[in-house]
Scaffold this active site. Structure first.
Site, PDB file in Angstrom:
ATOM      1  CB  ALA A   1       9.632   4.455   2.425  1.00 11.25           C
ATOM      2  CE  LYS A   2       8.702   9.438   8.797  1.00 14.67           C
ATOM      3  NZ  LYS A   2       7.750   8.328   8.929  1.00 14.67           N
TER       4      LYS A   2
END
Lengths: 271, 271
Positions: free
Chosen positions: B95-96
């Site tokens: 998801a960073k």
């Protein structure tokens, strides 16, 4: 929305206020929890009460993802409501995304095309090919994290990189990217004293400035160092406005808080 | 999942393969588009065919957000399917994410608690208070971007910060954060020659290594420089496995591609 349209709206409304729609079901008025979609009901009431006083709304996606499917649905309903009823409002998906090129394209399409936001916030760590897919959308805006409002900003952003602080490297490097005219930058209000230096690098760009109010940033200081001839600032307040009251009159109380900020802004613009 | 459980599973399966579930409806077998939920139908078939050959799955959230509500629903169904049917699998939400402290807490809860992933990828630009809310979850893991597989990694990550490259500063600084034992790191396979230096700073940590296959990274090189006594590597392949065929036999073809990598890994582990 073009940058010129945003500037015209600022002049017309005498406001450069952005309201952060960071909806937390533990903080909204309890009577709304009976509604079918409490998150959207809250947002709609806040928007209807404040839209004349601000030029932008900024939902932070974390608050919607925290509620899973119903949160995502409320985010969709909120942006649709804004685009249908108040098309003059500049909309910001505060998502802080960024990935390798082909994956960033998916995020860019999701926020700028499918959801129809005017802009999205993006993290710079992965560099050029992680940001350019967002910049490719015409009349849309990519708001790059430069110097954030939190304490952790001092961990890396203000460290010296090849003779210059990292956030300055980010500003300078980003100017060389394709469609860099579509860039805006996040600079925290808690770092107002850095704004004079920042304006030397990006004199004309719009800055999204969170951190006024609950986080301790000062509006006068931000304007003193950060304003340019087109104003060039979007000052965000979230909790200070939307949680002014958790009673039946919450929307009216939010309006009063927004009005205080708008009047302070009008006085600054008048000077 | 504890790190020891992950290590035991690697030893048992003779594999340190992670399969990236980056589902693009333009690339999956057309016959699946008739299904009620094509994204989940594709994932389920891929997972059922490959779960014995890998130790981890990594959906990249961009691919799900790109399909709005139905994408988010497919992501939920995929993680639930994995947790119910293959609880020994290590799950990664790619998801960073990263935001100021109280907002990062919302992301952490969403991915690690509500969705029930074992881990989530996080961007380091905003520093300590943007990452620690993820680290607070016991027996969960925070996979910090260090040196990414894309070309843009050279824009900032490899620049010299106070006498040391930024990605090394990220590695060293992150070791001082609360619950840093829950950290893993992303290091791109396309940067294998950097792994020896990286191992001097974080000898014991697990590395998530994307970029083998489609992006050009080499498995042998990565293992030569990056492996430690507990293996310490999760090698990700996405497109090279899941899009091996877009015909009726796609799941079987994906299995063959996963088997090739697993056998290569088994040979390396045997040495």
């Amino acid at each position: 929305m073009t940058t010129n349209q945003l500037i015209q709206n600022i002049q017309k409304k005498k406001s450069f206020l952005c309201i952060g729609l960071d909806v937390d079901l533990d903080k909204i008025p309890p009577h709304l929890l009976q509604k079918e979609d409490p998150i959207f009901a809250f947002n709609k009431a806040i928007i209807d009460a404040t839209h004349q006083l601000c030029v932008a709304y900024k939902p932070n996606t974390a608050f919607y993802e925290a509620y899973g499917l119903k949160g995502w649905k409320a985010l969709e309903k909120t942006i649709n409501y804004l685009n249908e009823n108040y098309p003059e409002i500049f909309t910001i998906a505060d998502a802080k995304r960024g990935d390798i090129g082909n994956t960033s394209s998916m995020y860019a399409k999701a926020f700028l095309e499918d959801l129809g936001f005017d802009s999205v916030t993006v993290a710079p760590y992965m560099g050029k090919d992680s940001v350019e897919p967002f910049l490719a959308f015409e009349d849309k805006h990519t708001i790059l994290l430069a110097l954030t409002s939190n304490e952790g900003a001092f961990d890396f952003q203000t460290k010296t990189v090849d003779g210059k602080e990292l956030y300055k490297q980010v500003l300078e490097t980003s100017k060389t990217w394709s469609n860099s005219q579509n860039l805006m930058y996040v600079v925290g209000a808690t770092k107002a004293e850095y704004l004079a230096d920042i304006r030397k690098i990006i004199p004309d760009s719009f800055l999204l400035v969170p951190g006024v109010g609950a986080q301790g940033g000062n509006l006068q200081e931000v304007c003193k160092y950060g304003m340019n001839s087109n104003v060039g600032l979007l000052i965000n307040s979230s909790r200070g406005i939307i949680y002014a009251s958790n009673k039946e009159d919450f929307a009216n109380q939010a309006r009063y808080k927004a009005l205080e900020l708008q009047q302070e802004m009008e006085a600054i613009l008048h000077k």
